[in-house]
Design a protein around this motif. Structure first.
Motif, PDB file in Angstrom:
ATOM      1  N   GLU A  62      -5.646  16.983   2.910  1.00 34.89           N
ATOM      2  CA  GLU A  62      -5.948  15.610   3.320  1.00 34.89           C
ATOM      3  C   GLU A  62      -5.070  14.585   2.619  1.00 34.89           C
ATOM      4  N   LEU A  63      -5.074  14.630   1.297  1.00 34.74           N
ATOM      5  CA  LEU A  63      -4.307  13.671   0.500  1.00 34.74           C
ATOM      6  C   LEU A  63      -3.877  14.407  -0.757  1.00 34.74           C
ATOM      7  N   ASP A  64      -2.568  14.494  -1.015  1.00 32.68           N
ATOM      8  CA  ASP A  64      -2.167  15.248  -2.207  1.00 32.68           C
ATOM      9  C   ASP A  64      -2.509  14.471  -3.478  1.00 32.68           C
ATOM     10  N   GLY A  65      -2.440  15.171  -4.610  1.00 30.27           N
ATOM     11  CA  GLY A  65      -2.849  14.578  -5.869  1.00 30.27           C
ATOM     12  C   GLY A  65      -2.025  13.385  -6.282  1.00 30.27           C
ATOM     13  N   ILE A  66      -0.754  13.373  -5.909  1.00 29.11           N
ATOM     14  CA  ILE A  66       0.109  12.251  -6.283  1.00 29.11           C
ATOM     15  C   ILE A  66      -0.307  10.983  -5.541  1.00 29.11           C
ATOM     16  N   GLU A  67      -0.563  11.097  -4.231  1.00 30.54           N
ATOM     17  CA  GLU A  67      -0.994   9.929  -3.470  1.00 30.54           C
ATOM     18  C   GLU A  67      -2.384   9.478  -3.911  1.00 30.54           C
ATOM     19  N   ALA A  68      -3.262  10.444  -4.210  1.00 32.17           N
ATOM     20  CA  ALA A  68      -4.605  10.094  -4.697  1.00 32.17           C
ATOM     21  C   ALA A  68      -4.505   9.345  -6.023  1.00 32.17           C
ATOM     22  N   THR A  69      -3.620   9.806  -6.898  1.00 31.45           N
ATOM     23  CA  THR A  69      -3.405   9.136  -8.185  1.00 31.45           C
ATOM     24  C   THR A  69      -2.911   7.716  -7.984  1.00 31.45           C
ATOM     25  N   LYS A  70      -1.980   7.557  -7.071  1.00 31.30           N
ATOM     26  CA  LYS A  70      -1.429   6.227  -6.786  1.00 31.30           C
ATOM     27  C   LYS A  70      -2.528   5.273  -6.341  1.00 31.30           C
ATOM     28  N   ARG A 100       5.238   8.520 -11.990  1.00 31.50           N
ATOM     29  CA  ARG A 100       5.575   7.282 -11.276  1.00 31.50           C
ATOM     30  C   ARG A 100       4.361   6.745 -10.534  1.00 31.50           C
ATOM     31  N   ALA A 101       3.480   7.637 -10.102  1.00 30.78           N
ATOM     32  CA  ALA A 101       2.275   7.221  -9.382  1.00 30.78           C
ATOM     33  C   ALA A 101       1.240   6.604 -10.306  1.00 30.78           C
ATOM     34  N   GLY A 102       1.414   6.794 -11.621  1.00 33.67           N
ATOM     35  CA  GLY A 102       0.485   6.199 -12.572  1.00 33.67           C
ATOM     36  C   GLY A 102      -0.254   7.195 -13.433  1.00 33.67           C
ATOM     37  N   ALA A 103       0.060   8.491 -13.292  1.00 33.84           N
ATOM     38  CA  ALA A 103      -0.603   9.502 -14.112  1.00 33.84           C
ATOM     39  C   ALA A 103      -0.275   9.292 -15.586  1.00 33.84           C
ATOM     40  N   ALA A 202       4.668  -4.480 -18.619  1.00 31.24           N
ATOM     41  CA  ALA A 202       3.534  -4.291 -17.712  1.00 31.24           C
ATOM     42  C   ALA A 202       3.269  -2.813 -17.472  1.00 31.24           C
ATOM     43  N   ALA A 203       3.267  -2.043 -18.560  1.00 31.57           N
ATOM     44  CA  ALA A 203       3.071  -0.601 -18.476  1.00 31.57           C
ATOM     45  C   ALA A 203       1.635  -0.234 -18.827  1.00 31.57           C
ATOM     46  N   ARG A 204       1.085   0.731 -18.103  1.00 37.73           N
ATOM     47  CA  ARG A 204      -0.288   1.183 -18.350  1.00 37.73           C
ATOM     48  C   ARG A 204      -0.425   1.870 -19.691  1.00 37.73           C
ATOM     49  N   ASP A 205       0.554   2.714 -19.996  1.00 40.40           N
ATOM     50  CA  ASP A 205       0.466   3.541 -21.186  1.00 40.40           C
ATOM     51  C   ASP A 205       1.847   4.064 -21.536  1.00 40.40           C
ATOM     52  N   ARG A 206       1.892   5.001 -22.457  1.00 40.32           N
ATOM     53  CA  ARG A 206       3.160   5.539 -22.946  1.00 40.32           C
ATOM     54  C   ARG A 206       3.980   6.208 -21.832  1.00 40.32           C
ATOM     55  N   ALA A 207       3.288   6.868 -20.921  1.00 44.57           N
ATOM     56  CA  ALA A 207       3.992   7.520 -19.816  1.00 44.57           C
ATOM     57  C   ALA A 207       4.765   6.499 -18.995  1.00 44.57           C
ATOM     58  N   GLN A 208       4.145   5.345 -18.759  1.00 47.02           N
ATOM     59  CA  GLN A 208       4.814   4.315 -17.982  1.00 47.02           C
ATOM     60  C   GLN A 208       5.968   3.684 -18.754  1.00 47.02           C
TER      61      GLN A 208
END
Length: 224
Positions: A62-70, A100-103, A202-208
């Motif tokens: 239905e919706l892959d994990g990357i799009e769901a994360t986004k 990139r999706a925000g994980a 404007a980064a969420r966390d270290r990954a961003q």
């Protein structure tokens, strides 16, 4: 005693969901508050339960994990939910797309149980879970890409030379302790620099921050 970390487990395989759920619930400081078998369900369950962390499989119907994360990270109601990606596929494209999706992190499904539980705690605390080998894969991907466009003045506006140094070291996979040692700074000072970088970029966390460093040309093949 603080409240346990609330976790949603999203995976299309019932056995995997059950196994991860039992593992999470075996720890006193973690608790499962929902499960999802599709990406669409993961988004809905995240909206309904507002967990601290979603364990998200990448390949789901239905919706892959990357799009769901986004979608989870982009929606104001669930913007504070952290996503820890899980996959059996150790592929560069998935690593980059997930971050990139925000994980906030990325782990393989064969990660030892203790490391998985530790990863949930790290992500719940607002840190990013980026193992050095994952960072190396990201760097390798960017080495094979065309050179990034020069960063716009607005993107890095206000970032000081010292903060730029810190950003480069974050993108190189160094921990706060390692950055402090490398730059001969206190741990508290490094945390302050990273906090300012999060705000300015404007980064969420270290990954961003890692993504921002790559996309703005702070990290290039010449800096590795």
């Amino acid at each position: 005693m603080s409240e346990p970390v609330r976790v949603v487990v999203a995976d299309d395989q019932a056995l995997v969901r059950g196994s991860f759920g039992l593992l999470v619930d075996s720890s006193d400081d973690l608790t499962v508050v929902g499960e999802a078998a599709t990406g669409a369900e993961a988004v809905e369950v995240a909206r309904r339960t507002l967990p601290d962390v979603v364990l998200m499989d990448i390949r789901m119907p239905e919706l892959d994990g990357i799009e769901a994360t986004k979608r989870i990270c982009a929606e104001p109601r669930t913007a504070n939910v952290r996503v820890l990606m899980l996959t059996t596929f150790d592929l560069d494209a998935y690593v980059y797309a997930a971050l990139r999706a925000g994980a906030s992190g990325f782990l393989l499904k064969d990660t030892p149980p203790t490391d998985l539980l530790r990863g949930i705690r790290i992500v719940a605390d607002g840190e990013a879970l980026l193992a050095p080998r994952i960072t190396r894969r990201l760097v390798a991907e960017f080495v094979n890409r065309p050179a990034p466009s020069p960063p716009s003045a607005s993107t890095l506006d206000g970032v000081t030379p010292r903060e730029r140094e810190v950003l480069l070291l974050v993108a190189s996979g160094l921990s706060n302790t390692e950055i402090a040692e490398h730059l001969h700074l206190s741990h508290a000072t490094v945390k302050t620099h990273i906090g300012r970088l999060l705000s300015k970029l404007a980064a969420r966390d270290r990954a961003q921050l890692v993504i921002a460093a790559y996309e703005n040309g702070v990290v290039t093949p010449r800096t590795r």
